[in-house]
Design a protein around this motif. Structure first.
Motif, PDB file in Angstrom:
ATOM      1  N   PRO A   1       0.836  -1.208   0.000  1.00 34.12           N
ATOM      2  CA  PRO A   1       0.000   0.000   0.000  1.00 34.12           C
ATOM      3  C   PRO A   1       0.870   1.257   0.000  1.00 34.12           C
ATOM      4  O   PRO A   1       1.828   1.343   0.759  1.00 34.12           O
ATOM      5  CB  PRO A   1      -0.785  -0.134   1.310  1.00 34.12           C
ATOM      6  N   SER A   2       0.549   2.152  -0.851  1.00 35.32           N
ATOM      7  CA  SER A   2       1.387   3.339  -1.015  1.00 35.32           C
ATOM      8  C   SER A   2       0.571   4.597  -0.781  1.00 35.32           C
ATOM      9  O   SER A   2      -0.551   4.734  -1.259  1.00 35.32           O
ATOM     10  CB  SER A   2       1.963   3.350  -2.446  1.00 35.32           C
ATOM     11  N   SER A   3       1.175   5.510  -0.019  1.00 33.29           N
ATOM     12  CA  SER A   3       0.491   6.780   0.247  1.00 33.29           C
ATOM     13  C   SER A   3       0.859   7.849  -0.775  1.00 33.29           C
ATOM     14  O   SER A   3       0.321   8.951  -0.747  1.00 33.29           O
ATOM     15  CB  SER A   3       0.814   7.262   1.661  1.00 33.29           C
TER      16      SER A   3
ATOM     17  N   ILE B   1       0.012   8.864  -3.738  1.00 39.36           N
ATOM     18  CA  ILE B   1      -1.041   8.542  -4.707  1.00 39.36           C
ATOM     19  C   ILE B   1      -0.996   9.408  -5.962  1.00 39.36           C
ATOM     20  O   ILE B   1      -1.711   9.138  -6.920  1.00 39.36           O
ATOM     21  CB  ILE B   1      -2.443   8.616  -4.063  1.00 39.36           C
TER      22      ILE B   1
ATOM     23  N   PHE C   1      -0.397   7.530  -9.133  1.00 41.97           N
ATOM     24  CA  PHE C   1      -1.502   6.669  -9.582  1.00 41.97           C
ATOM     25  C   PHE C   1      -2.643   7.494 -10.189  1.00 41.97           C
ATOM     26  O   PHE C   1      -3.393   7.018 -11.015  1.00 41.97           O
ATOM     27  CB  PHE C   1      -2.032   5.829  -8.427  1.00 41.97           C
TER      28      PHE C   1
ATOM     29  N   PHE D   1      -8.179   2.886  -3.801  1.00 43.19           N
ATOM     30  CA  PHE D   1      -7.624   3.723  -2.740  1.00 43.19           C
ATOM     31  C   PHE D   1      -8.441   3.557  -1.464  1.00 43.19           C
ATOM     32  O   PHE D   1      -9.644   3.320  -1.519  1.00 43.19           O
ATOM     33  CB  PHE D   1      -7.656   5.200  -3.135  1.00 43.19           C
TER      34      PHE D   1
ATOM     35  N   PRO E   1      -4.355   9.121   2.174  1.00 42.72           N
ATOM     36  CA  PRO E   1      -4.988   8.034   1.411  1.00 42.72           C
ATOM     37  C   PRO E   1      -3.932   7.067   0.890  1.00 42.72           C
ATOM     38  O   PRO E   1      -2.802   7.473   0.603  1.00 42.72           O
ATOM     39  CB  PRO E   1      -5.675   8.775   0.256  1.00 42.72           C
ATOM     40  N   TYR E   2      -4.303   5.808   0.806  1.00 40.18           N
ATOM     41  CA  TYR E   2      -3.379   4.762   0.355  1.00 40.18           C
ATOM     42  C   TYR E   2      -3.918   4.085  -0.901  1.00 40.18           C
ATOM     43  O   TYR E   2      -5.121   3.881  -1.025  1.00 40.18           O
ATOM     44  CB  TYR E   2      -3.226   3.702   1.440  1.00 40.18           C
ATOM     45  N   LYS E   3      -2.981   3.747  -1.773  1.00 39.69           N
ATOM     46  CA  LYS E   3      -3.330   2.868  -2.890  1.00 39.69           C
ATOM     47  C   LYS E   3      -3.197   1.443  -2.363  1.00 39.69           C
ATOM     48  O   LYS E   3      -2.118   1.059  -1.891  1.00 39.69           O
ATOM     49  CB  LYS E   3      -2.375   3.130  -4.066  1.00 39.69           C
TER      50      LYS E   3
END
Lengths: 237, 555
Positions: free
Chosen positions: A30-32, A34, A37, B133, B148-150
């Motif tokens: 999980p990546s913050s 964003i 993306f 997300f 927020p997280y992917k």
């Protein structure tokens, strides 16, 4: 030598592939961050726009306007146009006084400047990319024009031309508009409205029936109700 | 004195009458008028934290053409109604569907950890990926908590820029873990995928298991599950992170270009489908299980029994004649992937006959009794005629499995519903003789039937509720079921009550609120809050009434 070169190349390729594998595993976390993306090539979340309007170009103006939104609901558009060409649509100025009615015609309107000021209230759309609005639009135009003075044929067979007559055009419209984004950073808008305009011409010569000659009239003002239909293309900043 | 006696008698009678349906308790709040901007379109779910209830709704996904000719999309914001214990609205909050100026689409919101977690997805045209997300929100003031997280990503094709979510998301009962799966079988697939399915190549899906701190516990990208046209139909996982994915594999013997699971028009003889299961442990070790080879199911689902760690797979066996012929059950241990006994219980002619002979309960009245007796005699004669021709061994239109529950003895209670659709083409002619036609599809949600299946997989008894609702809008099921204290309760949009598993038809109690607003054009919906509580919503254009429907638990 060639073997060494080959080995070196293989080493480089394997290093890249290892790196790619690492990245792939990392991309599952999980990546913050964003932003990467959400980056789909479209400019969004902006509040500034350069707008090119179609209607003034028909009138011989070339220019652009700048619009900025303040918050979610309010925006103001300020623009400047320069008259470089004659109007593409037929123009006629009707002059009337108590004695007679004569027609004069714009021949070559040029050397003008136009301003547009338009405060707007956005009913929909947080950013300037797309939205629906209602607003006021004030147009101020000033230009020089040549006029053809129409003299009754029973008096004179030739027409008379008066050059560089100062003209001004002021209008105030109540407008409804809608715009939406297309492509990466462009917008397309449609606007219509209705309002009142004022034509003002300084020192226009007219043919006077009583004196049977061409006389210089005083400044004339002329009001009329009018409509507006405009298309616009915008560039998001 | 006489009057007083009469009053007491009347009170006693009403009291006795009301006790007849005292399984359900209804608490209705005061009427609430939300502002125009706060009027939701879809009620999504409800949660209870402390003494407050939170009803989560969505602003909507309506797109309309305005008078300029532009299509305008309404915002997909979440709306949260905070209710007190008396069902009065205390506040309405909005969670906007926007990240960094981009409009993302809302998917789901629910409790995750000790906060609210809102899920959004975004179709990135440039990257050709759909991203999922998650954003945590504080429960007190609904402000974002952290970044927020992917949490998931999956491929989309060039044409798929406006597709709905590919992700399925589940959260454990203790709100500590989230399982996300991405399966592309529910969307229009690319040419390459179609070709692969036709050639019976491996079907793949992706999954992510994360905790409430957004730490990745387990991940699998393009995991093989099934072949050809495979569809993931259910997913469950325990608190330890053992995952269980249930899929339906359809062999491409059929000539249909696209097969849909539960297709009621499918021919049993030409069917070679099977259920497939993948159990993935936290270590990444996976087990593939295949069962019910050659069977055809109208619907299937699974239920995890947290006491035993067993997952029960329940399927409605299709008869090929638009009706279910039996129940299939299979128990699998989620931790060890041990397959327990497979059971197939066919309804049989006698049980089907018993169910079909049930009649709605009637109020006794001397005048109508003679007519009804005549009707009953007629029915008997007709039924005799039917017997001569054909006695079915399947439950007609019983095609939708809605839920299954475990009781304390680890027996299963399975609830299903009769369902069918029909279309009507309306033709109108105006004064100039011009005719216009439009076709309307009606979805019919029929009788609710439940079965109690013992540990040997045999049907012990059944419960039945007469039900008939026709709508033009599709929902998967129009009722909800609660199983608590070894009693089954059914709640529809208008009524609720206990469903007795006594081989007889049960009746439901009409909600009080439904009576008051039924005459007006209203919309009703419900959402489960806990095992024994449900929030019922009655709304008109500008009014909303929330009611708490709870099952009276016996001590």
């Amino acid at each position: 030598m060639t073997n060494k070169l080959l080995l070196a190349m293989l080493f480089v390729v394997s290093a890249f592939s290892l790196n790619a594998q690492k990245n792939k595993a990392k991309s599952d976390e999980p990546s913050s961050n964003i932003s990467s993306f959400l980056n789909d090539g479209r400019v969004t979340g902006v509040q500034n726009l350069i707008r090119l309007r179609l209607a003034p170009t028909f009138m011989g103006y070339i220019g652009a306007s700048y619009e900025r939104k303040f918050g979610e609901k309010f925006g103001i558009e300020v623009g400047a146009n320069f008259k470089t060409n004659q109007s593409a649509i037929w123009e006629e100025y009707r002059y009337a006084n108590s004695n007679t009615v004569n027609y004069t015609k714009y021949l070559a309107s040029k050397n003008g400047i136009g301003l547009i000021i338009s405060p707007k209230y956005y009913k929909y759309g947080k950013y300037i990319n797309h939205g629906r609005y209602v607003g006021l639009q004030a147009n101020l135009r000033s230009f020089k024009s040549d006029f053809e003075i129409i003299v009754p044929s029973s008096v004179q067979n030739t027409t008379t031309v008066q050059s560089n007559v100062s003209c001004s055009y002021k209008s105030l419209f109540l407008v409804w508009g809608n715009q939406r984004q297309f492509g990466s950073r462009f917008t397309f808008g449609l606007e219509f409205g209705f309002g009142v305009n004022q034509d003002k011409i300084k020192n226009l010569n007219v043919y006077d029936v009583n004196s049977s000659g061409i006389v210089n009239s005083a400044d004339s003002k002329h009001y009329q109700l009018t409509g507006l239909l405009d298309l616009s293309f915008g560039i998001l900043l | 004195m006489k009057n007083l006696l009469l009053l007491f008698c009347a009170l006693f009678i009403t009291n006795v009458f009301s006790q007849k349906n005292n399984a359900i308790k209804e608490l209705t709040g005061t009427e609430f008028r939300p502002e125009k901007k706060d009027r939701p379109y879809f009620y999504q779910n409800a949660i209870k934290i402390g003494e407050n209830y939170y009803v989560i709704a969505q602003k909507g996904d309506k797109a309309y053409i305005n008078f300029f000719g532009f299509s305008t999309k309404q915002k997909y914001d979440f709306k949260i109604f905070k209710l007190d214990a008396k069902m009065n609205v205390k506040s309405v909050a909005t969670i906007p569907s926007e990240f960094e100026g981009k409009d993302v689409q809302t998917l789901k919101i629910g409790r995750f950890g000790d906060k609210l977690c809102a899920l959004f997805y975004f179709n990135n045209k440039k990257a050709r990926k759909q991203f999922l997300f998650a954003q945590m929100y504080d429960l007190k003031n609904f402000t974002p908590s952290g970044k927020p997280y992917k949490i998931g990503e999956t491929m989309i094709t060039k044409k798929e820029t406006r597709i709905s979510s590919i992700f399925k998301v589940s959260i454990t009962d203790d709100f500590s873990k989230m399982l996300i799966t991405a399966d592309r079988s529910n969307i229009i697939r690319s040419r390459r995928e179609k070709k692969a399915a036709a050639e019976q190549k491996n079907h793949t899906f992706s999954y992510w298991l994360i905790d409430s701190e957004f730490k990745l516990i387990n991940v699998g990208k393009n995991v093989k599950m099934g072949k050809g046209t495979t569809e993931i139909i259910d997913q469950t996982f325990d608190n330890e992170g053992n995952m269980c994915i249930l899929g339906f594999e359809q062999a491409t013997t059929t000539k249909k270009s696209r097969y849909v699971f539960g297709d009621i028009d499918s021919d049993e003889d030409g069917n070679n489908s099977k259920l497939i299961m993948k159990i993935i442990r936290p270590s990444g070790e996976a087990s593939d299980i295949t069962f019910a080879n050659g069977e055809y199911f109208y619907s299937a689902m699974m239920k995890l029994n947290p006491n035993t760690g067993n997952v029960a797979v329940v399927g409605l066996l299709g008869s090929g004649k638009y009706g279910a012929k039996g129940l299939f059950t299979q128990q699998v241990n989620i931790k060890t992937a041990e397959v327990l006994a497979e059971n197939k219980s066919l309804f049989g002619i006698d049980l089907v006959k018993e169910i079909n002979s049930l009649k709605p309960p009637t109020v006794k009245s001397s005048k109508s009794n003679t007519k009804k007796e005549k009707r009953a005699n007629k029915d008997k004669k007709e039924s005799k005629k039917v017997k001569k021709t054909e006695v079915p061994d399947y439950l007609h239109m019983y095609v939708r499995l809605g839920s299954c529950h475990y009781n304390d003895s680890n027996e299963l209670v399975v609830v299903g519903q009769k369902y069918y659709t029909y279309t009507v083409t309306y033709t109108t002619t105006d004064s100039k003789g011009r005719t216009t036609t439009h076709t309307v599809t009606y979805y019919v949600y029929g009788d609710i039937i439940s079965f109690k299946i013992n540990q040997d997989g045999e049907i012990e008894n059944f419960g039945f509720i007469f039900h008939h609702v026709e709508t033009t809008a599709y929902v998967y099921k129009d009722y909800t079921s609660l199983y608590t204290g070894d009693k089954l309760y059914i709640l529809t949009k208008s009524s609720g009550g206990q469903m007795f598993l006594n081989n007889k038809a049960s009746t439901l109690q009409l909600f009080k609120e439904y009576n008051t607003i039924a005459r007006r054009n209203s919309y009703a919906d419900f959402m489960n809050v806990s095992d024994n509580e449900m929030i019922h919503i009655s709304s008109r254009k500008n009014k909303v009434i929330f009611s708490l429907i709870s099952v009276k638990l016996e001590k």
